[in-house]
Structures are given as structure tokens and as C-alpha cells.
Design an enzyme around this catalytic site. Structure first.
Site, mmCIF file in Angstrom:
data_model
loop_
_atom_site.group_PDB
_atom_site.id
_atom_site.type_symbol
_atom_site.label_atom_id
_atom_site.label_comp_id
_atom_site.label_asym_id
_atom_site.label_seq_id
_atom_site.Cartn_x
_atom_site.Cartn_y
_atom_site.Cartn_z
ATOM 1 N N THR A 142 106.387 -30.789 80.328
ATOM 2 C CA THR A 142 105.438 -31.610 79.589
ATOM 3 C C THR A 142 105.333 -31.046 78.184
ATOM 4 O OG1 THR A 142 104.224 -31.953 81.650
ATOM 5 C CG2 THR A 142 103.105 -32.569 79.618
ATOM 6 N N LYS A 156 108.896 -24.831 87.070
ATOM 7 C CA LYS A 156 107.949 -25.953 87.088
ATOM 8 C C LYS A 156 108.540 -27.060 87.951
ATOM 9 C CE LYS A 156 104.737 -28.115 83.842
ATOM 10 N NZ LYS A 156 103.471 -27.475 84.189
ATOM 11 N N GLU A 213 96.644 -18.237 88.117
ATOM 12 C CA GLU A 213 96.698 -19.232 87.032
ATOM 13 C C GLU A 213 95.604 -20.268 87.264
ATOM 14 O OE1 GLU A 213 100.600 -21.003 87.525
ATOM 15 O OE2 GLU A 213 100.050 -21.941 89.424
#
Lengths: 282, 282
Positions: free
Chosen positions: B34, B146, B179
Site C-alpha cells: 500500500t 506483507k 505491532e
């Protein structure tokens, strides 16, 4: 191909394509079921629906109308057909980010595929399996249900290419054996049927639940418990279960081998005589 | 909308739909990036590509032509546009089962979305965050990259609905903080910048790597290490990073609060003066 019966339905429409914004694609935010279709009838439909609905609830999806799924499944299946029905539900179209939209209707994908060759032979002769290097992660929220986050299975399946190996067994980080990449595992030890406990990893298969019920009917003691990989060396019999293959004896596992499977065979026979298993299982 | 510039490309074709057999949908078998698009330019392109290519290698995908992705990205972006570019690669069309087809070309999905409102205000004022109940599973093969298996993030994000909470922090089973659901975490303690080690869980964010480099340039000591959740109580500053939001100070975490963030502010200023951060970062 019969042109009047489609192979794919997306939200009830005959199409081979889905919205590129679907959360199934972006996050694996959904569930699936794979059903044996024999003689035009999806097998163990109620059990598959029960697991699917439990998964929907776990993931916080709105309720899905089972009769609508049933009607759509019927519209894909030709009379007398042998095949595989895959039902895939996702949380629908993505907005921005992981947050969900309350009450958004799930996307429904139903797919029919041909019946795979060679399953009967495997159920008769048994198969060779290996231990995988990959360790399954643990997550109680996702354990047991058949969700769309399947990269662990993809990566485990990529560990071997030899066609003689039919399946790989997976352990978690605590060296507990959990399942195969696409099957559950059972072990017979001293007359007792054992299958791994799946509270933190793994998929609770429909055929696994069928076998546990058949064992009860046969009066064979059965337990669901944590199984350390060491314990596999004590197995008198090992077998795999899944919804297409039914019950498949393990012939080889690394250095171990087996040539007869008395309880496994009794369970296979019992499966063949159930109403759902009849006309399919050897 | 400018009708000559599409919002979505699938394998180079302007379309909003993808093959329903795609392995991205069935297994989450793929990766995504992204990117912030500011003034018509995707930011930190090289770093995003480096992570994407590392992910492809990890998952055993064939090599993807970066120039083709770049050309496709450019064809989606209008001159001077502010927006979000999502690039999603999957292992292509599924056959039956988890096994892959050697050399099969990945599917390429590129999507443009509007720039989200309110990011500048958050970077200035800071945000409130919470601790999530969900514990991240551990899997070294999938950690850092990812990939498309994001159900943990979806489920963690569903733990709260109050709009005042901007993000939730996630721990692994060993109570190490890893995270946020969509951001990496940094902590300042006694003048040292710390961020969680991500060898078994988590996504190694592009902005995280930018911040580690900026710290080096500023001469601020920085370490990547396992951080127990207890240690958060010793934080002099906490901040989040992601590719859209940049660097966002944490104002509240459960009972703790912070009102100034000296090192965080220095890092924000340093980001704003980089070539990639300029014209975007406040």
C-alpha cells in the site's frame, strides 16, 4: 459440458469473476467448505453447514441463509453427477482497512469441479506421508474453522514434489502433531483411536467428526487429545480423513510402515454403509 | 472521476473483477503493498518493491517484472493526484488443492483509492491506542512479509468500535508486543529508539525501515529487539508508523499518556525533509 448448468455462481449469478475489492481476496476474510458430490447429491451437507455456520459466528459474520446456499448448490449439480462442490463465503466488498461494516451481506461463491481420479485406490492401498518442516502457528480464534488464510498449507505442500508422497503431516511449535495439509490425522494405539486436539491450530474436518461418531457406534474407544510427534512411533495404525477421500490408511511415514489396519478397515466399512457414504465409499 | 484513467487494473486490463478461481481468494496466496501517492508520485517506491520482491522469493513465486508494475502504476495515476495505490500479487489461478504450478505467472492487481482524510491532524496531535486481546500466531516463514493472510488483523480490529481509539497493539503468545493492526510500533526509552523484532510475527513496514534509517542519520541510537508488553510502561515516547500515516505519536495507551514527543518530532521533521517525504508530510 452441459451448457444449461453453470460451473460457478457468485451471489447467485452464473459468472467466473468476482469483485476485485472482495475481502476474501484482500485479507482471506472468509470461510470455505469442500463437499463430495456423489450421484448428484452433496454428502454430509448438514455437517458441512454446521461447521460453516460455526465459522461465520466465530468471525462475526451476519447469519447466512442455509436454504439459499442449498438452492444454489442444487442449481449447479446435474442429476447423477460425480464432482466436488466448493462453497466459499467472504465478508463482502472491502472498504479501506481491516474494519468491517456491520451487517454487510457476505459474498457467496459456489464452484463445481470434476471428481478427482484415484481416490478409491488410495483408500484401498494406503498412502505414503512425510513430516513437514513448517510449524503451524497457534491462534485459538482461528483454530478449528475452515477459513481462507491457507498460506501455511500452501507453504507446507511446497516442501515436496515427489508424487509418491501423498500428504505431509504438520506439527505446531510445541511439536504436537496437528493434521495433514488437507486432511485430519487419526492414530490407533493399543486398541484406542486418537486424534489431535485442535483448540489452537488446525481444521476440525467434517470427516473427522464422522469418524469419531462411527467409532462410538462400533464401540471403539476414541479420544481427542494432544499428540506429541514422538507418539507416532507407537502407532499400531495411522489414517487420514477428508471429505473427498474419506478414510485413507497410512502405509509409510518416514522410517515406519504398516501393512494392515484392522480398525481403519472397520471404520471404512462402517462409513460405506452410512446413508451419506453409500454409493461413494469403496 | 476522469474517465480516461481507470481505478483498477487486473493483469494490465482495466476491470473491477478477478477470476473466481484465483489463489488469492482461495488461500490468501499472495502479497500486497500500500503506497502513498502524493502529487502524482508513489512514495518510497523502491523500498516497497524491495519488500514485495523479498516476499515473492519467500513464498516461492516466480520473479515479477518491476518495470511492468511501474508502468501499470503510472497508467493509474493522474498528474498531481493525491491517493493510495494498492498493488496485490497472487500466485494466479488455482488448480485443485494447495499444490502450485511451477512458473505460473502471478496475477497482478493494482487499485487506486482516494487519499484518506485526517492523517495530518493525527500526526500532529497524536492518537489513542489500546492493547488487543488477540495474540498473534508465530510463523517464521510468513513473518515480516506483507502477505494476504490477514484474518488476525481483521479480528483484532473488530475488538473495538469507539472512534476515539485509532489503533490496537498486538502481542504474540509470549506477551511480546509486535505491532498495531496496520502500523509498526516504536518506543523511546532513555534516549534509545526501540522497535519490536519481527522474526516470527508481524509485518516489517516500509515506513519502519525509513524511520530506522532516519534515526541513524540523526545519530539517535536505535535497536530492533524483542519487547515485552511490560516494557511499554517504561516508554518516554511511543509512536506508530505506516506508509500512509508516516510517523504518528501515541498520546494514550490504556492508563498511560504522553504530551510531548521530542525524538518523535525530530523524526517527523526529518521525514518531511526527505525527497520522498516532501510535499506530503506535515
Amino acid at each position: 459440458m452441459n451448457s444449461t448448468v453453470p460451473n460457478a455462481l457468485v451471489d447467485g449469478v452464473a459468472t467466473g469473476r468476482i469483485d476485485v475489492q472482495d475481502r476474501g481476496l484482500h485479507y482471506g476474510d472468509g470461510l470455505f467448505e469442500t463437499l463430495a458430490v456423489r450421484d448428484g447429491r452433496p454428502r454430509f451437507w448438514s455437517r458441512h453447514m454446521a461447521r460453516l455456520m460455526a465459522g461465520l459466528e466465530r468471525l462475526g459474520f451476519p447469519v447466512v441463509d442455509e436454504r439459499q446456499l442449498e438452492a444454489e448448490a442444487e442449481s449447479l449439480i446435474r442429476p447423477g453427477q460425480q464432482g466436488v462442490l466448493k462453497i466459499l463465503l467472504t465478508r463482502g466488498r472491502a472498504g479501506r482497512g481491516y474494519g468491517t461494516i456491520k451487517g454487510q451481506a457476505p459474498s457467496r461463491v459456489l464452484l463445481m469441479a470434476p471428481w478427482p481420479e484415484g481416490l478409491e485406490a488410495k483408500a484401498r492401498a494406503g498412502v505414503a506421508v512425510r513430516m513437514c518442516q513448517l510449524r503451524l502457528g497457534q491462534n485459538p480464534i482461528l483454530a478449528g474453522i475452515k477459513h481462507l488464510n491457507r498460506l501455511e498449507q500452501v507453504m507446507a505442500r511446497s516442501e515436496w514434489e515427489t508424487p509418491e508422497i501423498d500428504e505431509g503431516l504438520l506439527c505446531d511449535g510445541g511439536e504436537r502433531v496437528i493434521e495433514g495439509t488437507r486432511a485430519n490425522l487419526f492414530m490407533v494405539r493399543n486398541g484406542t483411536l486418537l486424534t489431535p486436539e485442535l483448540s489452537a491450530s488446525g481444521v476440525a474436518g467434517v470427516m473427522r467428526s464422522v469418524v469419531l461418531d462411527l467409532a462410538r457406534e462400533l464401540g471403539a474407544p476414541a479420544r481427542v487429545k494432544a499428540i506429541h510427534r514422538r507418539e507416532l512411533s507407537e502407532a499400531d495404525e495411522l489414517f487420514l480423513t477428508n471429505s473427498l477421500q474419506g478414510i485413507v490408511p497410512i502405509r509409510h511415514l518416514q522410517q515406519q510402515q504398516w501393512t494392515d489396519w484392522p480398525l481403519t478397515r472397520r471404520l471404512q466399512e462402517a462409513l460405506a454403509t452410512t446413508e451419506e457414504g453409500t454409493a461413494w465409499y469403496p
